[in-house]
Motif scaffolding. Structure first.
Motif, PDB file in Angstrom:
ATOM      1  N   SER A 248       0.454   4.890  -1.135  1.00  0.00           N
ATOM      2  CA  SER A 248      -0.292   5.941  -1.625  1.00  0.00           C
ATOM      3  C   SER A 248      -0.158   7.372  -1.012  1.00  0.00           C
TER       4      SER A 248
ATOM      5  N   SER B 219     -12.179   5.311  -0.011  1.00  0.00           N
ATOM      6  CA  SER B 219     -10.925   5.550  -1.157  1.00  0.00           C
ATOM      7  C   SER B 219     -10.775   4.159  -1.761  1.00  0.00           C
ATOM      8  N   TYR B 220     -10.268   4.003  -2.823  1.00  0.00           N
ATOM      9  CA  TYR B 220     -10.215   2.801  -3.582  1.00  0.00           C
ATOM     10  C   TYR B 220      -8.681   2.956  -4.409  1.00  0.00           C
ATOM     11  N   GLU B 221      -8.077   1.941  -4.605  1.00  0.00           N
ATOM     12  CA  GLU B 221      -6.770   1.740  -5.276  1.00  0.00           C
ATOM     13  C   GLU B 221      -7.193   0.686  -6.174  1.00  0.00           C
TER      14      GLU B 221
ATOM     15  N   PRO C  87     -10.735   7.595  -5.861  1.00  0.00           N
ATOM     16  CA  PRO C  87      -9.252   6.819  -6.345  1.00  0.00           C
ATOM     17  C   PRO C  87      -8.211   7.532  -5.670  1.00  0.00           C
ATOM     18  N   ALA C  88      -7.174   6.702  -5.124  1.00  0.00           N
ATOM     19  CA  ALA C  88      -6.183   6.924  -4.418  1.00  0.00           C
ATOM     20  C   ALA C  88      -5.116   8.217  -5.347  1.00  0.00           C
TER      21      ALA C  88
ATOM     22  N   ASP D 262       0.958  -1.123  -0.143  1.00  0.00           N
ATOM     23  CA  ASP D 262       0.070  -0.091  -0.023  1.00  0.00           C
ATOM     24  C   ASP D 262       0.853   1.106   0.033  1.00  0.00           C
TER      25      ASP D 262
END
Length: 458
Positions: free
Chosen positions: A67, A246-248, A209-210, A65
């Protein structure tokens, strides 16, 4: 297996190396409202100091992770604050102070308590044999680690040494994802993300989005599905709780995370799920203009002695509006000064000056804030969402010096009725606007604020 992991934190701004006092000032119709508004201003002041935080975490199974995480005012835990409230005939004026000498020991104490909780939860989940019980403990553990990280960030900015979480957040997320099957549909993902949340009403924000402040079609759909599974409210209240997402985007699918944050800024629950690519097939999920987003929101230096802020009636984070909704824009300066606003629409590839009053000529674009209106939110008007849809990126430029002679060059467009900034691209318009800002020198102060929101058809 969750391994101990050294959390690497890189702060973009230098921590405060000496005793410092941060302050917030605000008005309110009641004492309590004035206190809450002043706390929000103090939090914004602290965001200026923190700016942003980079994390890179990796677990034994290779889950990474890495970000950028931008802290928002409703996320920051504020400890050791002192209030002064003055009755000003029908309204209240509040000043809140945070002295690092007093606050830092409180953050250290809270970090020690959270570290103890994290150790206990980690030991418990290792002993649990039933998958359901272990899953619940892991979600509690993730919320505790995220709370630790937030307190640690503020403590470092106040001059404290970076503390090490007993367990890394990425490791906990990896363990949760190893237990939870990959979600084959968006509905199943929404079920997982809302399972066993604290029973309260939530303002549900669209997951972004990240590294981006732009909502996508995927953001809208997931927000609506989450809202349909909790007691959702659209009316912002000082005591509101939030669901922030949030999303990756990874090779094997999207990892989507949501956390429940109460009105004090505490993360009370955290959930994460991985979606199979088939779950979001034919749904737009990639942000359209990441480079522009970073240029606009990260390309300027902020200072606490002269600050500008932008906001809406729905807050300033994860903003996504649909037809029929009304957006009211607000601006605030913490001292007398002038400001103008350029709107950059990345969907139409146009930048234009906002008309802020009915004055003739260039004065129509410049607003003056006098001493009485400093530290107050000034309404810039409201409008109803309608086509064309897209992402609007507002760039406010403020100065203690009159800005009528510092406006970007524009040309009036008969078709749209807008004063279009003369630039090759919206990125060029941001750079040109920023270049016109008066340089900070003796007797001259300048500031900038940005805000992005997306409008989208239902």
């Amino acid at each position: 297996m969750i391994k101990r992991f050294a959390l690497l934190t890189f702060i973009l701004l230098t921590p405060l190396c000496h005793a410092a006092v941060l302050s917030g000032e605000a008005y309110g119709p009641t004492r309590e409202e004035a206190r809450k508004n002043a706390l929000a201003t103090l939090a914004e002041s602290l965001v200026v100091e923190i700016k942003s935080e980079f994390k890179s975490e990796q677990t034994s199974d290779g889950y990474t992770d890495a970000s950028k995480r931008v802290h928002t005012t409703s996320d920051l835990p504020l400890l050791g604050t002192d209030f002064t409230v003055i009755d000003k005939k029908g309204e209240y004026y509040c000043t809140v102070l945070m002295n690092s000498d007093r606050a830092l020991p409180l953050y250290r104490k809270e970090l020690a308590r959270l570290a103890t909780d994290i150790e206990a939860l980690n030991k418990r989940q290792k002993k649990q044999k039933k998958t359901a019980s272990r899953y619940r403990t892991l979600t509690e553990l993730l919320a505790a680690v995220e709370q630790f990280d937030k307190h640690n960030t503020v403590a470092v900015m106040l001059g404290g040494k970076a503390a090490r979480s007993p367990v890394a957040a990425a490791s906990v997320r990896s363990e949760i994802l190893s237990i939870e099957s990959v979600a084959p549909t968006l509905d199943i993902a929404a079920d997982v993300l809302t399972r066993d949340l604290p029973a309260t009403s939530y303002m549900v924000q669209a997951p972004l989005p990240a590294g981006s402040s732009q909502a996508t079609a995927f953001s809208r759909i997931m927000r609506d599905k989450i809202a349909g599974r909790v007691r959702a409210t659209e009316k912002k209240q000082p005591s509101s709780s939030y669901l922030k997402g949030s999303y990756e985007i990874g090779k094997s699918g999207i990892t989507l995370a949501y956390r429940a944050v109460d009105y004090r800024g505490e993360t009370v629950a955290s959930r994460v799920v991985r979606l199979a690519p088939s779950a979001y097939r034919n749904i737009a999920y990639r942000p359209a203009s990441v480079d522009f987003d970073q240029l606009l929101h990260e390309g300027y230096v902020r200072s606490n002695d002269f600050r500008a802020e932008l906001n809406t009636n729905q807050g300033k984070d994860s903003l996504l509006f649909q037809p029929g909704q009304t957006i009211e824009l607000f601006a605030k300066l913490n001292a007398p000064g002038y400001f103008y606003i350029v709107s950059h629409n990345t969907s139409t590839a146009q930048s234009y000056l906002l008309e802020l009053n009915d004055a003739p000529g260039k004065r129509a674009f410049v607003r003056y804030v006098n001493a009485d209106d400093a530290n107050r939110w000034i309404s810039l008007g409201e409008f109803e969402v309608s086509p064309p849809f897209g992402t609007e990126n507002l760039q406010l430029v403020a100065s203690s010096r009159d800005l009528a002679g510092k406006l970007p060059v524009t040309a009036y467009d008969d078709d749209t009725g807008l004063y279009i900034v003369q630039a090759a691209t919206v990125k060029d318009a941001v750079i040109k606007t920023r270049g016109l800002k008066p340089k900070r020198k003796k007797g001259v102060k300048s500031a900038e604020a940005t805000l992005s929101f997306t409008t989208m058809a239902k």
